[in-house]
Design an enzyme around this catalytic site. Structure first.
Site, short mmCIF file in Angstrom:
data_model
loop_
_atom_site.label_atom_id
_atom_site.label_comp_id
_atom_site.label_asym_id
_atom_site.label_seq_id
_atom_site.Cartn_x
_atom_site.Cartn_y
_atom_site.Cartn_z
N ARG A 260 48.21 0.00 52.24
CA ARG A 260 47.73 -0.52 51.19
C ARG A 260 47.02 -0.03 50.24
NH1 ARG A 260 44.15 -5.32 54.72
NH2 ARG A 260 45.88 -5.92 56.00
N ARG A 275 37.66 1.51 54.25
CA ARG A 275 39.10 1.16 53.26
C ARG A 275 39.94 2.30 52.83
NH1 ARG A 275 38.44 -3.98 50.53
NH2 ARG A 275 36.34 -3.81 50.79
N GLU A 347 33.40 -6.82 58.11
CA GLU A 347 34.50 -7.38 58.65
C GLU A 347 35.23 -6.38 59.37
OE1 GLU A 347 39.07 -8.84 57.07
OE2 GLU A 347 37.41 -8.97 55.53
N ARG A 389 38.19 0.70 61.65
CA ARG A 389 36.99 -0.21 61.53
C ARG A 389 36.47 -0.10 63.00
NH1 ARG A 389 36.64 -4.34 56.63
NH2 ARG A 389 37.97 -2.98 55.22
#
Length: 423
Positions: A260, A275, A347, A389
């Protein structure tokens, strides 16, 4: 993709759904474009019918030796052959205008989704585990550096938002992925898939990453795209298919690298693994009937929760509000894991029911037993879990004062029995 027939029959309900997504009413403009397309199509069909009738009449006139009539009819057919292609082009353009309008609109929220503008209005529906105190807890990048989490080397090789995992951290990451795959295949009946990570435009259009989110993706020089999630590859297994009802539900899982650009994340989570441009994730995809999709959504979310509970990681389940749901979703649960180093929940999984939104874009259907016509399938996807994560969560929740990290018991068989990672 939205059902144009639903919009024709329920324009006010459609606009009400868009309003919940924060969008202005669009039913009138969509229906105007649709009416224009249908009008051109009707005119085209009339001319095609006239051409066919004239062509038949030519043969009949010649059989009767009426050369004058035959010549007149031939002249009309010639004129129609010149007119029809232009009208066909107009129809293609009008139909594409309708498709473009529909393709750019998000899914409508299902009943019971809370109305809200952003993540602050999401609703907590469940909480599990006892969060460890944040006081004195270190963040994962400080814990992980002596254990093999290397951002500096990655920075020199690839730039920001990349990492090297080395030694014990690399093995722990691999253990997490294998544990998740084994659990989802043996306990929850998902079929393991090793899918392509390079896909074509139509695959990303089918799951609705294109055309709206192209800037969030990486594209290769030959026009293919690196997948942002294995949802793309797995969901497209039903593309252009009529699935046998007896085969449903289809349940797939895959461990892949994901890519991404994080185009909209400037300044967010610039340190650490939260991220990244490249990360590993275990994806869950279910394909089922409309009648079973809500139950399948609960089942999928429970499968992701089971991973967290087995690892002993405190979490909460959030029902996303209308303003925070993803583009394709009609209902979404986020699982947020407790990170003591950050002192908050973050999250780690997002499980969504997309209804028939993606299936319409992919033409993925099934034929109900005893019926002649087909129906669109319902598709669901979820992270089960994001491996990076989860690694962050393990490092922060299992950190020890001496800088070591205790290996969760469920992962020890994948670590050769190793129970502690030491600097």
């Amino acid at each position: 993709m939205h059902d144009i027939r639903f919009i024709r029959e329920n324009p006010q309900a459609f606009d009400a759904g868009l309003a919940l997504r924060g969008l202005a009413p669009l039913a009138d403009s969509i229906l105007a474009a649709d009416a224009s397309s249908r009008s051109i199509q009707n005119s085209l069909q009339e001319l095609l019918a006239e051409r066919n009738e004239a062509s038949k009449a030519i043969g009949q006139a010649k059989a009767k030796k009426d050369e004058a009539l035959a010549a007149q009819l031939m002249e009309r057919v010639t004129a129609l052959k010149e007119t029809i292609p232009a009208l066909e082009a107009q129809h293609r353009e009008a139909a594409e205008a309708v498709s473009t309008l529909l393709a750019g609109l998000p899914n409508l929220p299902s009943e019971g989704v809370p109305e809200g503008k952003d993540e602050d209005e999401n609703v907590e529906v469940k909480r599990w585990g006892d969060p460890k105190p944040a006081e004195g807890a270190k963040e994962h990048f400080d814990i992980g550096a002596p254990l093999g989490l290397d951002f500096e080397s990655a920075q020199s090789v690839s730039g920001a938002r990349f990492a090297y995992l080395r030694g014990g951290v690399a093995r722990l990451s691999r253990a997490l992925g294998q544990f998740m795959l084994d659990t989802h295949t043996t306990k929850f009946g998902y079929e393991e898939v090793a899918p392509p990570v390079l896909v074509r435009d139509e695959a990303l259009f089918g799951t609705a990453q294109l055309p709206k989110f192209s800037e969030d993706l990486f594209q290769t020089t030959d026009g293919r795209w690196l997948i942002p999630t294995a949802e793309v590859s797995l969901t497209n297994l039903a593309r252009d298919q009529i699935v046998e009802t007896a085969a449903l539900p289809l349940r797939f899982t895959a461990l892949t690298s994901c890519f991404r650009s994080e185009a909209g994340a400037a300044g967010k989570d610039t340190r650490g693994l939260i991220r990244q441009h490249q990360f590993d994730k275990v994806e869950l995809v279910s394909i089922t009937t409309p009648e079973e999709s809500d139950a399948e959504h609960e089942r999928m979310t429970a499968a992701a929760e089971y991973i967290l509970e087995t690892l002993g990681l405190p979490y909460r389940r959030m029902l996303l509000c209308t303003g925070d749901m993803g583009f394709s979703a009609r209902r979404t649960y986020d699982l947020e894991v407790w990170l003591p180093g950050q002192g908050r929940y973050r999250e780690i999984s997002s499980c969504s029911n997309c209804g028939d939104f993606q299936a319409r874009r992919m033409d993925a259907r099934y034929k109900p037993e005893g019926q002649k016509s087909t129906r669109f399938l319902h598709t669901l996807n979820g992270s089960g879990l994001a491996v990076g994560r989860t690694l962050v969560a393990v490092l922060e929740n299992y950190q020890n004062e001496d800088g070591s990290v205790t290996v969760p018991e469920a992962l020890r068989p994948y670590m050769g029995g190793l129970d502690v990672l030491r600097p």
